[in-house]
Write an enzyme that holds these catalytic residues in place. Sequence first.
Site, PDB file in Angstrom:
ATOM      1  CE  LYS A 283       2.405 -17.879  21.185  1.00  0.00           C
ATOM      2  NZ  LYS A 283       3.809 -17.483  20.543  1.00  0.00           N
ATOM      3  CD  GLU A 370       2.880 -10.171   6.127  1.00  0.00           C
ATOM      4  OE1 GLU A 370       3.053 -11.535   6.736  1.00  0.00           O
ATOM      5  OE2 GLU A 370       2.017  -9.423   6.281  1.00  0.00           O
ATOM      6  NE  ARG A 398      -0.940 -11.129   4.476  1.00  0.00           N
ATOM      7  CZ  ARG A 398      -1.441 -11.455   5.650  1.00  0.00           C
ATOM      8  NH1 ARG A 398      -0.687 -12.205   6.626  1.00  0.00           N
ATOM      9  NH2 ARG A 398      -2.492 -10.936   6.098  1.00  0.00           N
TER      10      ARG A 398
END
Length: 640
Positions: A283, A370, A398
Amino acid sequence: MKYSLLNTINSPADLRRLPRHELQRLADELRAFVLESVSKTGGHLSSNLGTVELTIALHYVFNTPEDRLVWDVGHQTYPHKVLTGRRERMGTLRQLGGIGGFPRRDESEYDTFGTAHSSTSISAAHGMAMAAKIKGEDRKAVAIIGDGAMTAGMAFEALNNAGVANAGMLGDMLVVLNDNDMSISPPVGALNKYLARLMSGKFYATAREGAKQVLKNAPPLFELARRFEEHAKGMVVPGTIFEEFGFNYVGPIDGHDLDSLIPTLENLRDLKGPQFLHVVTKKGFGYKLAEADPVKYHAASGKFNPAEGFAKATGPAKPAFMHVFGQWLCDMAEKDKRLVGITPAMREGSGMVEFHKRFPTRYHDVGIAEQHAVTFAAGMACEGMKPVVAIYSTFLQRGYDQLIHDVAIQNLPVLFALDRSGLVGGDGATHAGAYDLAYLRCIPNMSVLAPADENECRQSLYTAFLQDSPTAVRYPRGTGVGVEIQTEMTALPWGKGEIRRESGIAQGRGAQRIAILAFGTLLYPALKAAEQLDATVANMRFVKPLDDELVAELARTHDALVTVEEGCVMGGAGSAVLESLQKSGLNLPVLQLGLPDEFVEHGDPAKQLAGCGLDAAGIEQSILQRFGSRPTLVRPAASS
């Protein structure tokens, strides 16, 4: 020129005409362009800097858009947007009327699937690959998924399905795991580069399949060979689990090395059936500040100087709602040892960093899962704990079945702290918390609180936590109006709103006496509008249980009611008021103001609210259009 090569690329077809030795120069220009562009508009940064070479390699090798690329989440697709004809529009990124920060099918034919919530790419790519098989089309489908998104059950459900033949058919698809959570250590160097090219080549694939057919006639030898292959791969690669799903695993390879990426992708492109490539990226690659702190540089909220990095905050700032929540969570944890904090991979975004540091054994990051987060909380509640699930409103969608089945039906004391409720600015419709009021208030046993400001948010969280049943406290992204936050926690009167402004108009004296019932942070624009209209304003605080007594009182003493909420009108808080009036047998005009029956486009949050008529001017105008001319203000006579 600074971007002399990049400026010649207006489509992937232009990219594929470049000689191989020019690609690294293109990568350098593309990375610099992305950094410069985001520094002017804001948006996701670290993830996009990390996918530059991978994006170039994919478009160079695959015949896009005929071959389908599906980017999981999609917050790493700025290089993809630049290479697919949107370079000149990058200055409009995430702005009203501009291009989106995530892939959108209505924006480009190269955005083959709209994404923004994680872990959907493998399912979508598998669907595309199977559709191609059924239609007799020779094209590939590629899912690019991050290591974080691979924590979700949906990703493994898709792998499980994609690796199994349906009516003798397997889709020609490639899953690229973009792993930016591990370092490129020596085993991922020269040896693995060689093995990756070997294992993705046609000779290896042909020999492997041929050996399978021969050895199947001798089951003990077949099993021995299979185990030997697994263990041989396992010595250098973590791919056995993906092989068990039916994928041919290759990697890991350096995702910043075009000389490794391109030949490996070319080999995999020519293979049939489900393939899996593991690439390792970093990243923020190429920008030292982002490499050193990829979390901080995950996203830029606004403009910044690339040479200096993100500017430090100057002077005291109004606390964001997520920080109000984070401070309350720590304070409440000190008071009650039963409290546990749960987040589905949103520690920073939900303001839980300090809680994690101070209460590590009571902090649980379950990954992008979730559904599991909600049922995990239910299990803890069954054992006497008091779980607080910090979750974005849009992500709780979700886990809706688990919310109903595992929490509400069992009436368990789980508190849902719903961040990002309402509109969310540049992230747009995929991240907007537009539906929580509607989808929560219809569930039995569930209570829903909508605080108006920072202090009321703190007190609402405390009030909800005290309940022995499921509760949700919803609050928006960003900061409030700057009210003083009381350190002492005081429970709000349960299910009760309050009058914040009383109209000076006498009922039945010509001008209509109007009451505005405000839910959440729209109380403050409602108060501004009320000053111009001399209307009564109620801060309702609770969507469920609704303050029926206050609704009835306002209905009896006013000529019309106006409900204001930063949520969908259909089924929301305004609908609750209408139901309350019907139950009480009261009949008077009601104007419902809220989010329209459409997906609100990305843009500046203030402009979004204004576009929906939910700023002070919009509320005032809507009331005037519905109920007539502005009333003549009745001023008290001056004392002599």
